[in-house]
Design an enzyme around this catalytic site. Structure first.
Site, PDB file in Angstrom:
ATOM      1  N   ASP A  15      32.692  40.038  -4.819  1.00  0.00           N
ATOM      2  CA  ASP A  15      31.467  39.274  -5.650  1.00  0.00           C
ATOM      3  C   ASP A  15      30.995  38.114  -4.794  1.00  0.00           C
ATOM      4  OD1 ASP A  15      31.935  41.249  -8.368  1.00  0.00           O
ATOM      5  OD2 ASP A  15      34.065  40.316  -7.984  1.00  0.00           O
ATOM      6  N   GLU A 274      33.379  46.373  -0.624  1.00  0.00           N
ATOM      7  CA  GLU A 274      31.884  46.771  -0.238  1.00  0.00           C
ATOM      8  C   GLU A 274      31.390  45.862   1.149  1.00  0.00           C
ATOM      9  OE1 GLU A 274      29.311  46.466  -3.416  1.00  0.00           O
ATOM     10  OE2 GLU A 274      27.601  45.748  -2.446  1.00  0.00           O
TER      11      GLU A 274
HETATM   12  O1  TRH Z   1      37.687  41.935  -1.876  1.00  0.00           O
HETATM   13  P1  TRH Z   1      37.148  43.324  -2.283  1.00  0.00           P
HETATM   14  O2  TRH Z   1      38.130  44.170  -2.483  1.00  0.00           O
HETATM   15  O3  TRH Z   1      36.146  43.199  -3.140  1.00  0.00           O
HETATM   16  C1  TRH Z   1      35.851  44.001  -4.050  1.00  0.00           C
HETATM   17  C2  TRH Z   1      34.557  45.051  -3.774  1.00  0.00           C
HETATM   18  O4  TRH Z   1      33.402  44.169  -3.411  1.00  0.00           O
HETATM   19  C3  TRH Z   1      34.268  46.099  -4.964  1.00  0.00           C
HETATM   20  O5  TRH Z   1      33.213  46.842  -4.489  1.00  0.00           O
HETATM   21  C4  TRH Z   1      34.011  45.184  -6.222  1.00  0.00           C
HETATM   22  O6  TRH Z   1      33.852  46.025  -7.049  1.00  0.00           O
HETATM   23  C5  TRH Z   1      35.535  44.380  -6.350  1.00  0.00           C
HETATM   24  O7  TRH Z   1      35.716  43.443  -5.422  1.00  0.00           O
HETATM   25  C6  TRH Z   1      35.273  43.465  -7.686  1.00  0.00           C
HETATM   26  O8  TRH Z   1      36.368  43.490  -0.795  1.00  0.00           O
HETATM   27  P2  TRH Z   1      35.165  43.234  -0.163  1.00  0.00           P
HETATM   28  O9  TRH Z   1      34.081  43.770  -0.828  1.00  0.00           O
HETATM   29  O10 TRH Z   1      35.115  43.757   1.192  1.00  0.00           O
HETATM   30  O11 TRH Z   1      35.073  41.620  -0.032  1.00  0.00           O
HETATM   31  C7  TRH Z   1      35.846  40.915   0.921  1.00  0.00           C
HETATM   32  C8  TRH Z   1      35.252  39.552   1.203  1.00  0.00           C
HETATM   33  O12 TRH Z   1      36.235  39.001   1.996  1.00  0.00           O
HETATM   34  C9  TRH Z   1      34.303  40.004   2.291  1.00  0.00           C
HETATM   35  O13 TRH Z   1      33.053  39.086   2.192  1.00  0.00           O
HETATM   36  C10 TRH Z   1      34.931  39.638   3.585  1.00  0.00           C
HETATM   37  C11 TRH Z   1      35.587  38.563   3.069  1.00  0.00           C
HETATM   38  N1  TRH Z   1      36.784  38.078   3.864  1.00  0.00           N
HETATM   39  C12 TRH Z   1      36.785  36.933   4.747  1.00  0.00           C
HETATM   40  O14 TRH Z   1      35.818  36.136   4.392  1.00  0.00           O
HETATM   41  N2  TRH Z   1      38.016  36.712   5.400  1.00  0.00           N
HETATM   42  C13 TRH Z   1      39.113  37.480   5.499  1.00  0.00           C
HETATM   43  O15 TRH Z   1      39.965  37.016   6.240  1.00  0.00           O
HETATM   44  C14 TRH Z   1      39.088  38.740   4.807  1.00  0.00           C
HETATM   45  C15 TRH Z   1      40.153  39.776   4.912  1.00  0.00           C
HETATM   46  C16 TRH Z   1      38.000  39.089   4.095  1.00  0.00           C
END
Ligand code: TRH
Length: 384
Positions: A15, A274
């Site tokens: 989010d 996502e």
């Molecule tokens: O963390 P998520 O599992 O978020 C989820 C999904 O968005 C899902 O669709 C939603 O319904 C739920 O949350 C509530 O995975 P996502 O979407 O990949 O988000 C991770 C974020 O973290 C992304 O912006 C990348 C960031 N990130 C970093 O900035 N540094 C890191 O080291 C890592 C591993 C991720």
């Protein structure tokens, strides 16, 4: 022009990851004064260490970040209000929106999906039952009839120059305390949920004929790994573990830009949810996606919809065999099936072909306007 973006952190980092990326881009590339309202600044801090969770108002990268409190401070709504990922706006703010002249444009920015129905919902109006306000659905997606994907200007050029710059990559790895690249040792980043297929895959990697360097960001994979290895607690960031062909390193959470570089520098990226999924597509490297689990296995329909689009593209580019191997592995991974371990050798043999497929997929997606541009165009069209 001022835009308000509301983000409720439900779970994980998606989010805040999505809304922060969009806010920053709108400010940077379109000169919009963005106010980003966030209800959990501590979660935000994990992907932007500069964030102070105790401050009600702070500024970063041209964005005004506001703590979303109840009641909300008495501010005049901007020209456009985004309710991100179906978070409910505060009633008092909605009342202020109704009183504003001209009325703000109100959008519900939904989750990304490759499913066909997305095109039919994108842009649909939903009139407020009592107030003179209309909310519009804005659906990110993979086709021109959707809101598109987030993509900053110059992203591909930045990625390509990093991938072509051995010194920059060496500095990146050294900054993480990791050894330099070795063509015989593929690097795999692993950002996933607590997947029951992971232990079998760890064993397959350890027993495999080729060395593998596995990079695991702090988070949900680590308790699964600790249980499998018989450790009393999940390994902390900075920890290393080796068995036979497998070297495992635990990474700290990186900021979003550094996480992009990790995706660009690895030979294979496991991603989830996502935003990391979208970034892995822009990284144009082979990937494995774990969809965010939903009731009644709705996430498997999302998975199949994406795989169908990728397969159609692969048919056009002569990479159907590689796409099929990827689809088999992704489905097993999302079903958390032990078959992942047996599918791994054929999947890994297809990685060079998958690299070509993902580069051409990236080029195809890049022909479409990005999500921020589509948002602006949508806004301007409504004003006409
Ligand atoms: O963390 P998520 O599992 O978020 C989820 C999904 O968005 C899902 O669709 C939603 O319904 C739920 O949350 C509530 O995975 P996502 O979407 O990949 O988000 C991770 C974020 O973290 C992304 O912006 C990348 C960031 N990130 C970093 O900035 N540094 C890191 O080291 C890592 C591993 C991720």
């Amino acid at each position: 022009m001022t835009w308000d973006i509301f983000c409720a952190v439900v779970d994980n980092y998606g989010d805040i990851g999505i809304t922060w990326r969009l806010s920053r881009q709108l400010a940077d590339e379109h000169g919009i004064a963005v106010r980003l309202w966030v209800d959990d600044l501590a979660a935000f801090r994990r992907i932007r260490p500069e964030i102070d969770p105790d401050r009600a108002i702070q500024h970063l990268a041209g964005v005004e970040i506001r703590r979303w409190t109840t009641p909300l401070p008495d501010v005049e709504p901007g020209e456009l209000v985004i309710e991100a990922l179906a978070c409910d706006l505060p009633e008092d703010f909605i009342a202020r929106m109704a009183a504003r002249r001209p009325s703000p444009v109100w959008l519900n920015l939904e989750y990304l999906s490759a499913e066909d129905w997305v095109e039919g919902v994108h842009g649909l109006p939903s009139p407020h039952p009592r107030l003179p306000l209309t909310k519009y659905f804005f659906m990110p997606g993979y086709t021109p009839a959707t809101g598109g994907l987030p993509r900053e200007r110059g992203l591909t050029a930045r990625r390509q120059s990093f991938q072509a710059d051995a010194e920059a990559r060496a500095a990146f790895w050294a900054g993480l305390g990791l050894p330099g690249e070795d063509p015989e040792t593929p690097r795999v980043s692993l950002f996933c949920y607590d997947n029951a297929a992971l232990p079998g895959l760890l064993d397959a990697w350890a027993a495999g004929p080729r060395p593998i360097r596995l990079l695991v960001p702090e988070g949900k994979a680590l308790p699964v790994i600790a249980r499998h290895l018989g450790l009393a607690a999940p390994m902390p960031a900075g920890a290393n573990w080796h068995r036979d062909a497998l070297s495992l390193h635990v990474l700290p959470m990186l900021d979003q830009d550094a996480y992009d570089r990790l995706l660009w520098a690895c030979d294979l990226n496991f991603v989830r949810g996502e935003d990391s999924f979208a970034r892995a597509q822009w990284a144009a490297r082979p990937l494995v996606w774990q969809a965010y689990r939903q009731n009644e296995e709705a996430h498997l329909a999302k998975l199949d919809a994406f795989l169908a689009r990728l397969r159609a593209h692969a048919d056009e580019t002569g990479a159907a065999d590689a796409a099929d191997l990827a689809a088999g592995f992704w489905r097993a991974w999302n079903r958390e099936s032990p078959a992942c371990a047996t599918l791994w050798p054929s999947f890994s043999a297809a990685l060079p072909a998958l690299a070509g497929l993902m580069e051409s997929w990236r080029a195809r997606l890049e022909k479409q306007p990005d999500l921020a541009t589509n948002l602006l165009n949508f806004y301007r069209k409504l004003l006409k």
